[in-house]
Design a protein around this motif. Sequence first.
Motif, short mmCIF file in Angstrom:
data_model
loop_
_atom_site.label_atom_id
_atom_site.label_comp_id
_atom_site.label_asym_id
_atom_site.label_seq_id
_atom_site.Cartn_x
_atom_site.Cartn_y
_atom_site.Cartn_z
N SER A 206 0.86 -1.09 -0.18
CA SER A 206 0.04 0.08 -0.22
C SER A 206 1.19 1.26 0.02
O SER A 206 1.66 0.99 0.60
CB SER A 206 -0.47 -0.36 0.93
OG SER A 206 -2.05 1.11 1.43
N SER B 234 -0.12 3.47 1.07
CA SER B 234 -0.53 5.11 1.74
C SER B 234 0.14 5.60 3.22
O SER B 234 0.72 4.33 3.80
CB SER B 234 -2.24 4.56 2.34
OG SER B 234 -3.03 5.53 3.37
N ASP B 235 -0.16 6.52 3.00
CA ASP B 235 1.45 6.65 4.31
C ASP B 235 0.72 7.64 5.30
O ASP B 235 1.30 8.11 6.37
CB ASP B 235 2.70 7.98 3.97
CG ASP B 235 2.57 8.50 3.51
OD1 ASP B 235 1.14 9.26 3.07
OD2 ASP B 235 3.25 9.81 2.95
N LEU B 236 -0.68 7.42 5.30
CA LEU B 236 -1.21 8.09 6.69
C LEU B 236 -0.60 7.37 8.37
O LEU B 236 -0.53 7.68 9.08
CB LEU B 236 -3.20 7.50 6.57
CG LEU B 236 -3.84 8.58 5.50
CD1 LEU B 236 -4.99 7.56 5.43
CD2 LEU B 236 -3.21 9.60 6.14
N LEU B 237 -0.47 5.90 7.86
CA LEU B 237 -0.23 5.06 9.10
C LEU B 237 1.05 4.28 8.68
O LEU B 237 1.73 3.48 10.01
CB LEU B 237 -1.31 4.28 9.41
CG LEU B 237 -2.69 4.27 10.02
CD1 LEU B 237 -3.47 2.82 9.59
CD2 LEU B 237 -3.01 4.88 10.32
N THR B 238 1.67 4.58 7.83
CA THR B 238 2.83 4.00 7.62
C THR B 238 4.29 4.87 7.25
O THR B 238 4.39 5.69 6.23
CB THR B 238 2.98 2.51 6.32
OG1 THR B 238 1.67 1.64 6.90
CG2 THR B 238 4.78 1.50 6.62
N PRO B 239 5.35 5.31 7.65
CA PRO B 239 6.09 5.77 7.26
C PRO B 239 7.01 5.80 6.76
O PRO B 239 7.02 4.72 5.54
CB PRO B 239 7.00 5.71 8.42
CG PRO B 239 6.95 5.19 9.35
CD PRO B 239 5.55 4.47 9.04
N LEU B 240 7.27 6.78 5.25
CA LEU B 240 7.36 6.81 3.85
C LEU B 240 8.34 6.00 3.26
O LEU B 240 8.70 5.38 2.77
CB LEU B 240 7.32 7.95 3.28
CG LEU B 240 7.47 8.24 1.41
CD1 LEU B 240 6.19 7.47 1.10
CD2 LEU B 240 7.64 9.68 1.12
N ALA B 241 8.97 5.81 4.82
CA ALA B 241 10.63 5.19 4.37
C ALA B 241 10.96 3.93 4.47
O ALA B 241 10.95 2.98 3.65
CB ALA B 241 11.67 5.80 5.14
N GLU B 242 9.47 3.52 5.40
CA GLU B 242 9.24 2.13 5.01
C GLU B 242 8.89 1.52 4.26
O GLU B 242 9.04 0.32 3.38
CB GLU B 242 8.27 1.63 6.80
CG GLU B 242 8.09 0.51 6.66
CD GLU B 242 6.72 0.79 7.59
OE1 GLU B 242 6.83 1.29 8.55
OE2 GLU B 242 6.03 -1.25 7.81
N GLU C 229 8.44 3.03 1.27
CA GLU C 229 10.16 2.77 0.27
C GLU C 229 11.54 1.83 0.31
O GLU C 229 11.43 1.23 -0.75
CB GLU C 229 11.28 3.96 0.86
CG GLU C 229 12.71 4.35 -0.39
CD GLU C 229 13.10 5.60 -0.25
OE1 GLU C 229 12.86 6.80 0.43
OE2 GLU C 229 14.05 5.70 -1.12
N ASN C 230 11.32 1.12 1.49
CA ASN C 230 12.29 0.35 1.70
C ASN C 230 11.40 -1.06 1.07
O ASN C 230 12.25 -2.15 0.43
CB ASN C 230 12.75 -0.09 3.36
CG ASN C 230 13.13 -0.55 3.46
OD1 ASN C 230 14.91 -1.06 3.25
ND2 ASN C 230 13.16 -1.75 4.37
N LYS C 231 10.56 -1.35 0.99
CA LYS C 231 9.76 -2.14 0.85
C LYS C 231 9.17 -2.59 -0.60
O LYS C 231 9.94 -3.63 -1.53
CB LYS C 231 7.66 -2.24 0.82
CG LYS C 231 7.92 -3.49 2.44
CD LYS C 231 6.67 -2.31 3.27
CE LYS C 231 6.24 -3.18 5.04
NZ LYS C 231 5.51 -2.56 5.61
N HIS D 232 13.18 -2.95 -2.14
CA HIS D 232 13.50 -4.79 -1.77
C HIS D 232 12.88 -5.90 -3.16
O HIS D 232 13.09 -6.21 -3.56
CB HIS D 232 14.03 -5.26 -0.34
CG HIS D 232 14.87 -5.09 -0.22
ND1 HIS D 232 15.46 -5.23 -0.20
CD2 HIS D 232 14.80 -3.47 1.07
CE1 HIS D 232 16.35 -4.86 0.96
NE2 HIS D 232 15.79 -4.03 1.27
#
Lengths: 356, 356
Positions: free
Chosen positions: B128, B130-138, B140-142, B145
Amino acid sequence: MINIIGIGQNRENMTLGALNALKESDVIVGYEKYIDSISDIVEGKEIIKKGMGDEVKRVEMAIEKNFEGKTVSIVSSGDPGVFGMANVFFPLISKYDNIDVKVYPGVSALNYSASLLGAPLHDFAAISLSDLLTPLAEIENKLHHALLSNLIIAIYNPISKSRKEPFRLFKKLVLEIRGEDTLIGIVNSETYPSKVKVVKIQDLDEDKINMSTTLIVGNKMTYNEGSYMITPRGYVIKYQLHPMTIDFYQKFINGETPTGPNTECEFYPCHEEGQYCDFCYCPFYPCGDSSTGGKWIKNKNIWNCKDCMWIHKKENIDCVKPHIADMIKEPKDLVKNKKELLKLRRACILKDPKHY
Amino acid sequence: MINIIGIGQNRENMTLGALNALKESDVIVGYEKYIDSISDIVEGKEIIKKGMGDEVKRVEMAIEKNFEGKTVSIVSSGDPGVFGMANVFFPLISKYDNIDVKVYPGVSALNYSASLLGAPLHDFAAISLSDLLTPLAEIENKLHHALLSNLIIAIYNPISKSRKEPFRLFKKLVLEIRGEDTLIGIVNSETYPSKVKVVKIQDLDEDKINMSTTLIVGNKMTYNEGSYMITPRGYVIKYQLHPMTIDFYQKFINGETPTGPNTECEFYPCHEEGQYCDFCYCPFYPCGDSSTGGKWIKNKNIWNCKDCMWIHKKENIDCVKPHIADMIKEPKDLVKNKKELLKLRRACILKDPKHY
């Protein structure tokens, strides 16, 4: 018309469209085990059962029947688009002119397994461990990256009687990269109802799984609650600030709160010896995240952090504190900026060096 | 009983279990748009509609109604376990004693989108934006990879009116890591029937997508065939060896075939100037893989490689040739070892340094 139909994992999760399309077909083509499971629906129709490994042949026979003017359904368990018959069919479609085809998507094994486990999914990967058509090194590479990036992982085709090496490699990688506490949801659908269990990776026994098993690999935030496997997304739980919290954060903003263990405090150590007291009141309260040891007091709407040490550990305070000052200019920002605060907490749990 | 019900993407892919459970419920709780789509089924029942963003409230109200002794269904579009209401519900389950809950899995947006695109999936990730609940960097990392490991990627929540940065980051990463030729399947379900399109990443226009769009990112093997997006799994197509192929491989085994461009040959260059002729006859014929330029001659069961240069390029010959000698001890091994040969080809296409 050729229908490529996902019949789901059992009758309950067959779709209305799949049921109708099966009823309206003249010919049903599929692996015998799947056809047997829908025998009541397809009674009286022309049935072409083929064994496992005959996938291309199944498609060719379906096309042949279709050229005879018949409506043909090719059945797949679960979703035909996820390691299913759609993946066999479409690379062959350009052999012929004018094939009318419709895919009926279905509930795939990962969706079914997740539904029995509770709510284990967040961002996820679905990877088949079958190396019949895919080099093992390619599978390893995918597992490696999925594990590194904290994706939940659904494992299809984990093992077979003659194919155990990919499973052993998978287990080794999970242990090495995500660690021995990684939770694994095991859903075995060999019998009905399916058997469901949650174990740690080190206790995942290859003798307990087979071709009818789907595995769900938890991430660093996944926890076990009774028989459930849950990965929190981080929804904000609305809560009124306690007057003592407001008092603490007013002092915090003024730079009047202690750093490190506050041995002067009459309640020290309220959690455990050596605890840091920089955040005497947790800025994330209530996080509602049972993975850190906190839990709800049943039926009282009170979140109890007694068993959570997270905010009292130096490494976490070092990660969180530099950013809190920007987010909390006055105590009520604890409520107003709760989403951002929970994202900061999440980034610190994942120790993501790029974030914050 | 509390049911958490996936109603699929439209009526056709609602499951039989979901339909029954809705009919047997006293109270229906959900986001208003989803409830409106099932109004004919839930007519006369107590309805609790809440807006987007009220997820936790929706769950609390459902639990309250359940404590009043009512059978309550919480509805989610697609599958409630994939960025849906099960993910909101289960972290709250420990607040209360004795909640009887059942999740009805559904056809998620990725499965539905794949069904409209043909067969785009192989091993895949669902992420997803959506960066409402998840940091954008996380996020990006997914993405990083998943792109590195050649997973197909299904993108949920690609963009909203106020949230465009994650989409721009996503597009940049696909261009950088997987390249400008990467195919993107676009399925927009704002209207019925859904609009389906396949474009290259560089032509993916942010004005053409919205919250009702699901994107499917192809991998290095994904190709476009008419309106379809297809990722071959590598099934073996049975085929009789041509006498000239047998003749060539007998000479190859004896070390009597040329290396590099065979300018002496009366047919040189049969493909293009500078071609390598080490494999005058392709050891993978027929691969049936349209991504390399080969194609079926319609209705004739003949695979035409005229437009495929793959086996005539030096880098591919260098990757393939050292292993062919082990696999082909006599010409009929081309048939017997076809699966292993196709896996070798796959590893060389992916330029996987660890394999072979």
